[in-house]
Design an enzyme around this catalytic site. Structure first.
Site: not given
Ligand code: NAD
Length: 454
Positions: A244, A210
């Protein structure tokens, strides 16, 4: 890390005992979760306030309320969803019956982000429990207070061999991704989504991703401008634009741009005042605050623009004279900045949308039914609304998910249950009759086969 490894092992053993597959057990666990949410409601809201300064109203509306709605829906329907489905059997297989059985994947991993930290961890959990899995969750390190309360709820209510929470950051996440899971459900950025898929590929683990991206909002000259302005402002500024499916930018027909901007200014003023107040959510951290302030330097600010480094708040800001080449239009904004770009011909909209990745959400404002139909036929996107924003996500009756770079897979309501279930197709044949046609030697049989299967 060693503890995490042991915990995964315990979850695997627990799953093998088979208790999680029992329907009444699953219903009971969902009821337990619902009870816990009522018990900890205030703590959850306080945590969300500390993490992103969410008002209690927004916290209930977009996080707690949504989770409760999903639990109620699952409890009500789970019996029906899990029934084996009887389907037709080809006549050549006679005598036989065909059924599709729903079975849980096993031990699943849920990785969630910080922007709706409670809801985006809990809604997948509901689907995973409903389907009969054991679950390991890793909420975001950027919303530590909510992660803590999620961990507390799970620890109080569940045996860790059944559902457990790992609190931690990227290192923990990377460790978890190296392990073998039966399913990975990830919500977050497209960048990390790629890493998740790469890690899952090593074990051939199925994934739901997602993700995010830039979701366009198109305002046609035949739109009801005042209503459009009100609904766009609401959708954009929920959680200070850190949503998002927030409308990322507006493409508006040049003849209605001025009244649209004026109406949006009016509603921003009415909803939030000129400067940000204590009720307005803050930007998650300094890095994102500075990123957004830098983006504000592009184009012309035609409303808002105020920001406060101490509180990490940015006022709702309308931006004009932004070009498609500006950085503001190259990355997902994820904040309360709203570029308003005008178009003269529909072909400009088509060219713009089709040359970019398929968006997670798409919004179109117009009273013209033919144009509404054309938009739905023409563009590919995760989901969206005609004459509103965000609402397609706030319902258990429709699947929610992205397409292309905005994600793969879907959830909410019944589709959450389906996502966490494997459909096992089984033919059960009678032995009282065994037509020898399919067995060798084949001799003359090809001609008959051709006649039957054509
Ligand atoms: P992110 O991808 O930075 O982090 C999400 C998860 O991944 C966290 O639990 C984090 O600890 C982990 N993570 C981060 N970097 C990592 C790495 N290098 N290796 C492994 N795991 C890692 O996202 P965010 O900043 O927390 O959220 C914002 C993003 O999420 C935006 O792009 C937003 O559009 C998207 N989002 C999508 C939805 C949806 O339902 N489609 C909902 C909310 C947010």
């Amino acid at each position: 890390m060693q503890n995490m490894g042991l915990l995964i092992q315990r979850q695997r053993e627990y799953f093998q005992k088979g208790q999680t597959k029992d329907l009444s057990f699953r219903i009971q666990q969902l009821k337990v979760l619902k009870k816990a949410i009522f018990m900890y409601e205030e703590e959850i809201m306080k945590a969300l306030k500390k993490d992103v300064n969410k008002s209690f109203f927004e916290s209930y509306e977009t996080e707690i309320g949504m989770v409760l709605q999903e639990i109620n829906y699952a409890i009500k329907n789970i019996k029906n969803w899990s029934k084996p489905k009887k389907v037709k059997t080809p006549i050549v297989h006679f005598p036989a019956q065909s059924h599709i059985y729903q079975e849980p994947y096993g031990v699943v991993l849920i990785l969630s982000p910080w922007n709706y930290p409670f809801q985006l961890a809990m809604v997948p959990l509901i689907g995973a429990i409903a389907a009969g899995n054991c679950v390991m969750m890793k909420p975001s390190e950027l919303s530590p207070y909510t992660s803590k309360i999620i961990a507390k709820i799970v620890k109080t209510m569940y045996n860790p061999a059944y559902v457990a929470v790992v609190e931690g950051g990227i290192q923990e996440s990377q460790f978890l991704l190296k392990q073998k899971w039966d399913y990975i459900f990830f919500t977050g950025s497209t960048r990390v989504g790629r890493l998740v898929m790469e890690a899952a590929a090593k074990h051939l683990t199925p994934v739901t991703l997602e993700l995010g991206g830039k979701s366009p909002c198109i305002v046609d000259k035949e739109a009801c401008i005042d209503v459009a302005a009100k609904r766009i402002v609401w959708g954009k500024l929920l959680n200070a634009g850190q949503t998002c499916v927030a409308p990322d930018y507006i493409l508006v027909h040049h003849t209605v741009k001025k009244p649209l901007v004026e109406s949006m200014r009016k509603y921003i003023q009415q909803f939030y005042g000129t400067q940000v107040n204590d009720q307005f959510p803050r930007i998650i951290n300094q890095h994102h605050f500075e990123r957004l302030v830098a983006l504000m330097k592009e184009g012309t600010i035609v409303g808002g623009g105020y920001h406060c480094k101490n509180t990490l708040q940015i006022a709702p800001t309308l931006m004009d004279e932004v070009s498609f080449e500006d950085p503001l239009m190259q990355e997902e904004i994820f904040g309360p900045l709203l570029p308003v770009i005008e178009y003269k011909k529909w072909s400009e909209v088509v060219q713009h949308i089709e040359s970019r990745p398929k968006p997670l959400a798409f919004y179109f404002f117009s009273e013209n039914k033919k144009k509404q139909k054309r938009v739905l036929q023409q563009f590919s996107f995760g989901g969206g609304c005609i004459n509103d924003t965000i609402l397609h996500l706030a319902t258990p009756y429709m699947p929610f998910g992205g397409i292309g770079e905005s994600g793969m897979g879907r959830y909410h309501g019944k589709t959450s249950f389906e996502t966490f279930s494997h459909e096992k197709s089984v033919i059960n044949r009678g032995t009282w009759l065994d037509i020898p046609f399919r067995y060798p030697p084949y001799n003359y049989k090809l001609g008959i086969l051709r006649k039957v299967l054509r």
